[in-house]
Enzyme design. Structure first.
Site, PDB file in Angstrom:
ATOM      1  N   GLU A 219     -61.003 -19.436  52.184  1.00 49.78           N
ATOM      2  CA  GLU A 219     -60.281 -19.431  50.909  1.00 49.78           C
ATOM      3  C   GLU A 219     -61.187 -19.800  49.731  1.00 49.78           C
ATOM      4  OE1 GLU A 219     -56.294 -21.077  51.252  1.00 49.78           O
ATOM      5  OE2 GLU A 219     -56.517 -21.952  49.254  1.00 49.78           O
ATOM      6  N   ASP A 220     -62.060 -20.774  49.929  1.00 56.11           N
ATOM      7  CA  ASP A 220     -62.774 -21.361  48.776  1.00 56.11           C
ATOM      8  C   ASP A 220     -64.287 -21.198  48.789  1.00 56.11           C
ATOM      9  OD1 ASP A 220     -60.460 -22.213  47.563  1.00 56.11           O
ATOM     10  OD2 ASP A 220     -60.453 -24.149  48.569  1.00 56.11           O
TER      11      ASP A 220
END
Ligand code: ZN
Length: 185
Positions: free
Chosen positions: A71-72
């Site tokens: 996700e990051d």
């Protein structure tokens, strides 16, 4: 001998996940006033699961440590599969938000998806919400208003409602933190 070998393999893959996540998140900071290293957050999840929840499944602990890498960071799915295998990767993907969607839509989808994800992913979601409530109570993002903190608490309660039954002990940890909502300033 086999038991010893298996235990050291379990520890080995968890340490490998720590090294991998620490590297991937190396330039990121949390949103608290002290801008803590980002890796503190995945480590906190694994700590909640292992030491407050008694969770010993290395796949769950690894997926908790890796839960924000897709996700990051620029981590690719195939990279996780090659290093950690398909089971851990599948759990990480279950707890990965689609960042092409609006934040409000992502929040609503977490509420809707929570009852339908795997038990392993449910444990990680619950630990994530525990860890985030703790952070907001003790070292919140510097620019968050009281209303924003309260709204975050209330949203987590809706997600956790869909996880109930997965781990009564950790649910009690969550409930005890949620009960401190009135302390928010
Ligand atoms: Zn998280």
């Amino acid at each position: 001998m086999n038991a010893i070998k298996n235990a050291s393999q379990d520890i080995g893959i968890v340490i490998e996940a720590l090294a991998f996540a620490a590297h991937k998140h190396r330039d990121q900071r949390r949103k608290d006033a002290n801008a803590s290293p980002y890796i503190n957050h995945p480590i906190a999840l694994a700590n909640v699961l292992a030491n407050e929840g008694g969770v010993s499944d290395p796949a769950v602990l690894c997926a908790a440590i890796l839960h924000d890498t897709i996700e990051d960071t620029e981590t690719k799915v195939v990279e996780l599969e090659e290093k950690f295998g398909s089971r851990i990767t599948a759990i990480v993907l279950e707890v990965t938000d689609d960042k092409t969607l609006d934040p409000d839509v992502r929040k609503q989808l977490q509420i809707e998806h929570a009852p339908h994800i795997s038990p392993e992913a449910q444990l990680i979601k619950l630990a994530d919400k525990i860890s985030n409530l703790r952070d907001i109570l003790t070292s919140p993002p510097a620019d968050w208003s009281i209303e924003r903190k309260q709204a975050y608490f209330d949203w987590t309660e809706k997600v956790v409602a869909g996880l109930r039954g997965i781990h009564p002990g950790l649910e009690l940890v969550y409930d005890t933190l949620y009960a401190r909502r009135a302390e928010l300033r």
